[in-house]
Design a protein around this motif. Structure first.
Motif, short mmCIF file in Angstrom:
data_model
loop_
_atom_site.label_atom_id
_atom_site.label_comp_id
_atom_site.label_asym_id
_atom_site.label_seq_id
_atom_site.Cartn_x
_atom_site.Cartn_y
_atom_site.Cartn_z
N LEU A 15 7.09 -7.21 -0.46
CA LEU A 15 7.43 -6.50 0.68
C LEU A 15 8.60 -6.85 1.29
O LEU A 15 9.50 -5.83 1.64
CB LEU A 15 6.32 -6.61 1.81
CG LEU A 15 6.63 -6.07 3.19
CD1 LEU A 15 6.61 -4.41 3.00
CD2 LEU A 15 5.37 -6.47 4.13
N LEU A 19 11.51 -4.38 2.81
CA LEU A 19 11.51 -3.98 4.12
C LEU A 19 12.78 -4.27 4.71
O LEU A 19 13.47 -3.45 5.48
CB LEU A 19 10.41 -4.67 4.79
CG LEU A 19 10.35 -4.60 6.12
CD1 LEU A 19 10.12 -3.24 6.82
CD2 LEU A 19 9.15 -5.52 6.86
N ALA A 235 7.33 0.70 2.82
CA ALA A 235 7.59 -0.38 2.05
C ALA A 235 6.22 -1.05 1.71
O ALA A 235 6.27 -1.57 0.57
CB ALA A 235 8.59 -1.41 2.78
N LEU A 236 5.51 -1.21 2.64
CA LEU A 236 3.98 -1.59 2.28
C LEU A 236 3.45 -0.98 0.91
O LEU A 236 2.91 -1.82 0.26
CB LEU A 236 3.11 -1.75 3.33
CG LEU A 236 2.00 -2.51 3.20
CD1 LEU A 236 2.12 -3.97 2.78
CD2 LEU A 236 1.03 -2.28 4.26
N ALA A 239 5.11 -2.16 -1.98
CA ALA A 239 4.93 -3.65 -2.26
C ALA A 239 3.61 -3.85 -3.05
O ALA A 239 3.37 -4.46 -3.92
CB ALA A 239 4.99 -4.41 -1.20
#
Length: 289
Positions: A15, A19, A235-236, A239
């Motif tokens: 992440l 991020l 973004a999570l 990831a």
């Protein structure tokens, strides 16, 4: 360490660089500059972090060098798109291609190797709770960005510059200065993302080691609509996909399939989001008629 906790730590490691870069892209988007040069800035950050850490023996100087080098590199976009009013998309693509060639050339010039530089004397970032300090910094940066854009006068002016630059200029706010600041901030964040990738996630430099993460960050900005919380969630998602891909690779799935997983999710997310927005637009149009 249990399988679940190991996967959780892998997700957080994946992440952090996405991020940080996506937050930089979101700041640029709010200022009215579409920044797709995140990949190139990250790659410059990777090389600068490794080079400085190897020569000085200090990973923290490597992090500083990565932030400064990527910020300097971002001036290509700032000057080209803001001052000279060039096409930001064309400039961003050119910056990404230039970064690949430039870092590959410097890798052979500085270290005399091709492909990958990996040396036992290269010092990586320390880990706190299984994560580098840049991971904690990325979460703080997301909160700070959200607060600044919604509450602080700088953030409100930045949004004004992006949404109505002529009106902002009439009120005495300089669109050029704020857009330069946004692009430079994106460069710093991308440099930190590169430092995390090269000194936090691993401790080496490999040609084109960003491997599309900058492009994924651009998509995270689009999916999150340049809102820090939305960008964090997007973004999570990527990831989790990347970390799960590595886990499935360890279970015997082909590397090509697991490597493609984040990009397949990216395309699917873009398709679903675009389709949803078009349906919402048609419903709005029908209601107005």
């Amino acid at each position: 360490m249990s399988l679940e906790s190991d996967l959780f730590l892998s997700v957080l490691r994946a992440l952090t660089p996405i991020l940080l870069a996506a937050l930089g892209g979101a700041i640029c988007e709010r200022a009215g500059v579409f920044n797709i040069g995140l990949e190139g800035m990250m790659l410059i950050g990777c090389f600068s972090a490794v080079t400085t850490s190897w020569f000085t023996g200090s990973p923290w100087l490597g992090v500083l060098a990565a932030a400064l080098a990527a910020a300097a590199y971002s001036l290509i976009l700032a000057v080209g798109a803001v001052t000279l009013r060039g096409d930001a998309v064309v400039l961003g693509v050119a910056m990404n291609l230039l970064a690949v060639g430039l870092t590959g050339f410097l890798l052979r010039t500085v270290f005399g190797v091709r492909g990958t530089f990996d040396d036992p004397r290269l010092t990586g970032l320390p880990l706190i709770g299984g994560q580098s300090p840049l991971a904690y910094l990325s979460w703080s940066a997301a909160l700070l960005t959200a607060f600044t854009l919604s509450r602080h006068v700088w953030g409100l002016r930045l949004r004004g510059v992006g949404e109505a630059p002529d009106a902002a200029a009439a009120l005495g706010v300089s669109p050029v200065k704020y857009r330069y600041g946004a692009v430079l901030a994106a460069g710093v964040l991308c440099g930190l993302a590169g430092a995390q990738l090269a000194l936090g996630n691993v401790t080496l430099f490999s040609e084109n080691m960003t491997a599309g993460r900058g492009w994924i960050a651009v998509v995270a900005v689009m999916l999150g609509r340049a809102a820090p919380v939305g960008v964090l969630l997007a973004a999570l998602l990527f990831a989790v996909t990347e970390a799960a891909g590595f886990r499935l690779q360890g279970l015997g799935l082909p590397q090509q399939a697991t490597d493609a997983a984040p990009y397949a999710v990216t395309l699917a997310a873009l398709f679903l989001t675009t389709a949803g927005r078009r349906r919402a637009g048609r419903r709005t149009t029908g209601a107005v008629v």
